[in-house]
Every structure is written in C-alpha cells, then in structure tokens.
Design a protein around this motif. Structure first.
Motif, short mmCIF file in Angstrom:
data_model
loop_
_atom_site.label_atom_id
_atom_site.label_comp_id
_atom_site.label_asym_id
_atom_site.label_seq_id
_atom_site.Cartn_x
_atom_site.Cartn_y
_atom_site.Cartn_z
N THR A 75 0.83 -1.20 0.00
CA THR A 75 0.00 0.00 0.00
C THR A 75 0.86 1.26 0.00
OG1 THR A 75 -0.19 0.00 2.43
CG2 THR A 75 -1.89 -1.17 1.19
N ALA A 76 1.97 1.22 0.73
CA ALA A 76 2.85 2.40 0.80
C ALA A 76 3.44 2.73 -0.56
CB ALA A 76 3.96 2.16 1.82
N LEU A 77 3.87 1.71 -1.30
CA LEU A 77 4.46 1.96 -2.62
C LEU A 77 3.41 2.48 -3.60
CD1 LEU A 77 6.86 -1.09 -3.03
CD2 LEU A 77 7.43 1.26 -2.37
N ALA A 78 2.18 1.97 -3.49
CA ALA A 78 1.11 2.46 -4.36
C ALA A 78 0.85 3.94 -4.10
CB ALA A 78 -0.15 1.64 -4.15
N GLU A 79 0.86 4.33 -2.84
CA GLU A 79 0.67 5.74 -2.50
C GLU A 79 1.84 6.58 -2.98
OE1 GLU A 79 -1.78 4.31 1.44
OE2 GLU A 79 0.22 5.18 1.67
N ALA A 80 3.06 6.06 -2.84
CA ALA A 80 4.23 6.79 -3.31
C ALA A 80 4.17 7.02 -4.82
CB ALA A 80 5.51 6.04 -2.94
N ALA A 81 3.73 6.00 -5.55
CA ALA A 81 3.60 6.13 -7.00
C ALA A 81 2.55 7.18 -7.35
CB ALA A 81 3.22 4.78 -7.61
N PHE A 82 1.41 7.13 -6.69
CA PHE A 82 0.35 8.11 -6.92
C PHE A 82 0.83 9.52 -6.60
CE2 PHE A 82 -3.43 10.45 -5.34
CZ PHE A 82 -4.22 10.39 -6.47
N MET A 83 1.63 9.65 -5.56
CA MET A 83 2.11 10.97 -5.14
C MET A 83 3.10 11.58 -6.12
SD MET A 83 2.36 10.34 -1.03
CE MET A 83 2.90 12.00 -0.62
N THR A 84 3.74 10.76 -6.96
CA THR A 84 4.56 11.37 -8.01
C THR A 84 3.68 12.22 -8.91
OG1 THR A 84 4.35 9.47 -9.54
CG2 THR A 84 6.24 9.47 -8.02
N GLY A 85 2.43 11.79 -9.12
CA GLY A 85 1.49 12.57 -9.91
C GLY A 85 1.02 13.82 -9.20
#
Length: 251
Positions: A75-85
């Motif tokens: 879940t943390a990596l998914a949020e990190a990826a989204f936060m690049t946007g």
C-alpha cells in the motif's frame, strides 16, 4: 467528496466548477491498483480551474472499511507512485493529506492508519515513511522527469517526479519501482552546469510486499540512505523491485 469517480463525483465536480470555487476536496480510499493506475490523474486537469485538495487518501489492502486492511509495503508503494502525480502537478494539487493519522493498537475504529500507538510505544508504518520522505524533500519548483519524452506514470512499473530546491541548490528525484524486477536507470541531468561530487540515495523497500512494521519491530521497513556518485551529468540509480527511492544531488 468521498468518491473519486462515478455519478456523484461528476455531479459535484461539474457544479463546483460552475460556481468557480477556489478549491475542490477529493478523497480516495481505494485499492493499491487504483493508486498505481491513477498516477496520471491530474496530468490533464484544467490549469485555470479550481485547485485540488487531496483531503483524504489511503490505499486499502483488502477493501474500503475492512477490518483486514493493513499498512504494508504494497500500500505504501502504491501511495508513493500516486504521489509522483501529485507532485508533478503541484500547480493543480495545492495540498494533500493521508488519513487517518493515529490509531491505538487496542482500540481503533478504522484501518489503515499512518501511526500506531499503545500506552507506552508508537511506530510509523511504511506509509508514514513515504509521507515523511515527500514532506522533507518537497523542493521549491517542479521540473520534468521524462522517459522517451513522457512522464513516468507506470511504464514498466516505473513512476517518477522531480523538483529542485532553490534554497539548497539540490535536485530531488523520486522514483517508484512497483514491479517484480530490479532496474537500473541512467538519468541524464539536462540544464545543470555541473553536478555535485556526490549525492544521496534514500531507499524504502523490503523483500515481502506484505511486510509491516509493528510495536515490536517499529523500523523493520524504514529508509536507508547511501552515497551516490555521478559521472559528469549522468546518474546511475539502482532500483530494487518493490521500492521507493529519493535521490538528492547539488546542481
């Protein structure tokens, strides 16, 4: 509102834009896959319309309002990826807030939560460390991070954003490798006369995407920083599978 899509979202989004409000509050409690698939959500938002406040968000490992949701690496990596946007579109997304913040290990109403406590101890989840790495590496100006002239928004499971900090004279690059394979990225830094003699690479990862921190192992998944040396204006960065990396170097 509570939904990032659907009839309710479309109605409210349309009406609020008609009213020319200053800012619209969007919430996302969705699966990790949703976050990965929506890293480019704001790339085509109207630059002249209302700003966006990502007022509540957290990836749900099981499903929304499930007692089985976990604050794991996935879940943390998914949020990190989204936060690049979010970072890439800072001209549109004015603010963002993970939610909820705190929970007591023996008396909680909702999961996941960013920080867990009991009466004597506390620990930050992998999601907490993602938030910390973004908040302490904000920079002052967004710059392009491109592959084949396109933003990295999931190609080969890679995500990226970049900023410069004019106060410190640093370039800060954030990268997520959400895939199962390690990758090596040769990053050409254009527009810089000369890079610093060395930089840093801060890595958040684990061997198991279901891994979590706990009161007994509070730093099982936590950032590790190492030195990174450029060659001219080229940075070679190794990205382990299932990892979030922050690179900093003076320019």
């Amino acid at each position: 509102g509570t939904d990032p899509s659907g009839d309710r979202f479309e109605f409210l989004n349309t009406e609020l834009r008609k009213d020319k409000v200053d800012i619209i509050d969007e919430h996302y409690y969705r699966t990790p896959e949703w976050f990965l698939q929506n890293a480019a959500r704001y790339d085509k938002y109207d630059r002249n319309g209302p700003k966006i406040f990502a007022g509540e968000y957290a990836a749900q490992s099981d499903k929304v309002v499930s007692i089985h949701n976990k604050n794991n690496l996935r879940t943390a990596l998914a949020e990190a990826a989204f936060m690049t946007g979010l970072e890439r579109n800072a001209g549109v997304v004015a603010m963002a807030s993970y939610a909820p913040l705190f929970a007591h290990a023996e008396g909680w109403q909702w999961t996941p939560d960013m920080i867990w406590v009991d009466n004597l101890r506390s620990y930050g989840t992998p999601n907490y460390y993602v938030q910390k790495l973004y908040s302490t590496n904000r920079g002052t100006h967004v710059v392009s991070a491109l592959q084949n002239d396109l933003p990295l928004t999931g190609q080969d499971s890679m995500y990226a954003s970049a900023v410069i900090d004019k106060g410190t004279g640093e370039l800060i690059i954030k990268m997520v490798n959400a895939g199962n394979l390690a990758a090596i990225k040769d990053i050409q830094i254009n527009g810089a006369k000369k890079l610093g003699a060395s930089g840093t690479q801060t890595l958040l990862t684990a061997n198991d995407t279901n891994a979590m921190n706990s009161l007994d192992a509070p730093a099982l998944i936590s950032p590790v920083t190492s030195a990174l040396k450029p060659k001219g204006n080229l940075l070679r960065v190794e990205l382990p599978p299932h990892s979030f990396t922050v690179v900093k170097i003076r320019i």
